[in-house]
Design a protein around this motif. Structure first.
Motif, mmCIF file in Angstrom:
data_model
loop_
_atom_site.group_PDB
_atom_site.id
_atom_site.type_symbol
_atom_site.label_atom_id
_atom_site.label_comp_id
_atom_site.label_asym_id
_atom_site.label_seq_id
_atom_site.Cartn_x
_atom_site.Cartn_y
_atom_site.Cartn_z
ATOM 1 N N MET A 192 0.842 -1.160 0.000
ATOM 2 C CA MET A 192 0.000 0.000 0.000
ATOM 3 C C MET A 192 0.895 1.233 0.000
ATOM 4 N N LYS A 193 0.555 2.206 -0.808
ATOM 5 C CA LYS A 193 1.305 3.460 -0.860
ATOM 6 C C LYS A 193 0.547 4.539 -0.100
ATOM 7 N N VAL A 194 1.296 5.320 0.685
ATOM 8 C CA VAL A 194 0.723 6.429 1.441
ATOM 9 C C VAL A 194 1.646 7.633 1.338
ATOM 10 N N GLN A 195 1.094 8.785 1.626
ATOM 11 C CA GLN A 195 1.858 10.024 1.625
ATOM 12 C C GLN A 195 2.286 10.331 3.055
ATOM 13 N N ALA A 196 3.602 10.324 3.298
ATOM 14 C CA ALA A 196 4.125 10.690 4.613
ATOM 15 C C ALA A 196 4.249 12.210 4.668
ATOM 16 N N LYS A 197 3.895 12.779 5.785
ATOM 17 C CA LYS A 197 3.928 14.231 5.937
ATOM 18 C C LYS A 197 5.297 14.718 6.366
ATOM 19 N N ARG A 198 5.620 15.930 5.977
ATOM 20 C CA ARG A 198 6.884 16.558 6.375
ATOM 21 C C ARG A 198 6.967 16.598 7.896
ATOM 22 N N GLY A 199 8.112 16.171 8.450
ATOM 23 C CA GLY A 199 8.330 16.181 9.891
ATOM 24 C C GLY A 199 7.817 14.950 10.618
ATOM 25 N N GLU A 200 7.123 14.053 9.909
ATOM 26 C CA GLU A 200 6.589 12.841 10.538
ATOM 27 C C GLU A 200 7.704 11.808 10.726
ATOM 28 N N LEU A 201 7.665 11.106 11.833
ATOM 29 C CA LEU A 201 8.637 10.038 12.094
ATOM 30 C C LEU A 201 8.208 8.758 11.385
ATOM 31 N N VAL A 202 9.170 7.992 10.934
ATOM 32 C CA VAL A 202 8.874 6.710 10.281
ATOM 33 C C VAL A 202 8.103 5.809 11.229
ATOM 34 N N THR A 203 8.530 5.720 12.473
ATOM 35 C CA THR A 203 7.851 4.849 13.432
ATOM 36 C C THR A 203 6.416 5.299 13.698
ATOM 37 N N ASP A 204 6.198 6.613 13.731
ATOM 38 C CA ASP A 204 4.832 7.127 13.926
ATOM 39 C C ASP A 204 3.952 6.768 12.741
ATOM 40 N N LEU A 205 4.483 6.897 11.536
ATOM 41 C CA LEU A 205 3.730 6.543 10.331
ATOM 42 C C LEU A 205 3.372 5.063 10.345
ATOM 43 N N LEU A 206 4.336 4.210 10.676
ATOM 44 C CA LEU A 206 4.082 2.772 10.709
ATOM 45 C C LEU A 206 3.016 2.417 11.741
ATOM 46 N N PHE A 207 3.112 3.014 12.929
ATOM 47 C CA PHE A 207 2.132 2.692 13.960
ATOM 48 C C PHE A 207 0.747 3.207 13.586
ATOM 49 N N LYS A 208 0.694 4.409 13.029
ATOM 50 C CA LYS A 208 -0.599 4.992 12.654
ATOM 51 C C LYS A 208 -1.264 4.182 11.539
ATOM 52 N N GLN A 209 -0.489 3.726 10.567
ATOM 53 C CA GLN A 209 -1.050 3.023 9.414
ATOM 54 C C GLN A 209 -1.221 1.526 9.641
ATOM 55 N N GLY B 189 -0.464 -0.172 12.894
ATOM 56 C CA GLY B 189 -0.697 -0.588 14.266
ATOM 57 C C GLY B 189 0.504 -1.260 14.900
ATOM 58 N N GLN B 190 1.653 -1.173 14.269
ATOM 59 C CA GLN B 190 2.877 -1.724 14.844
ATOM 60 C C GLN B 190 4.076 -0.950 14.327
ATOM 61 N N ASP B 191 5.153 -0.962 15.106
ATOM 62 C CA ASP B 191 6.368 -0.256 14.697
ATOM 63 C C ASP B 191 7.620 -0.958 15.226
ATOM 64 N N ASP B 192 7.599 -2.285 15.225
ATOM 65 C CA ASP B 192 8.739 -3.040 15.737
ATOM 66 C C ASP B 192 9.898 -3.013 14.732
ATOM 67 N N ASP B 193 11.046 -3.568 15.126
ATOM 68 C CA ASP B 193 12.250 -3.545 14.304
ATOM 69 C C ASP B 193 12.079 -4.282 12.982
ATOM 70 N N VAL B 194 11.338 -5.375 12.989
ATOM 71 C CA VAL B 194 11.142 -6.168 11.764
ATOM 72 C C VAL B 194 10.376 -5.366 10.721
ATOM 73 N N ILE B 195 9.284 -4.750 11.122
ATOM 74 C CA ILE B 195 8.472 -3.990 10.182
ATOM 75 C C ILE B 195 9.221 -2.734 9.715
ATOM 76 N N GLU B 196 10.024 -2.153 10.601
ATOM 77 C CA GLU B 196 10.807 -0.976 10.225
ATOM 78 C C GLU B 196 11.891 -1.338 9.210
#
Length: 67
Positions: free
Chosen positions: A1-18, A20-27
Motif C-alpha cells: 500500500m502506498k501512502v503520503q508521509a507528511k513533512r516532519g513525521e517520524l517513520v515509526t509514527d507513520l508505521l504505527f498509525k497506518q 498498528g505496529q512499529d517493531d524492528d522487523v516492520i521498520e
C-alpha cells in the motif's frame, strides 16, 4: 500500500498509525521497500510503500479511571 508521509513525521509514527505496529522487523522491511528514505524523519511530503504487517495488531481501547 502506498501512502503520503507528511513533512516532519517520524517513520515509526507513520508505521504505527497506518499498521498498528512499529517493531524492528516492520521498520527494516519499510526501509527495504523505500530505499529513497534516508532518515527517521521525513524532510518533505514523501510517497512511501508500506510493508505487510507481520502480525495482527491488538490495539485496545484505553481505560480511564472513571470507567
Amino acid at each position: 500500500m502506498k501512502v503520503q508521509a507528511k513533512r516532519g513525521e517520524l517513520v515509526t509514527d507513520l508505521l504505527f498509525k497506518q499498521l498498528g505496529q512499529d517493531d524492528d522487523v516492520i521498520e527494516a522491511e519499510f526501509y527495504r521497500l523505500n530505499p529513497h528514505v534516508r532518515a527517521d524523519i521525513f524532510p518533505q511530503d514523501t510517497l512511501v510503500t508500506l510493508p505487510t504487517p507481520t502480525h495482527k495488531t491488538n490495539i485496545q481501547k484505553p481505560t480511564r479511571s472513571w470507567d
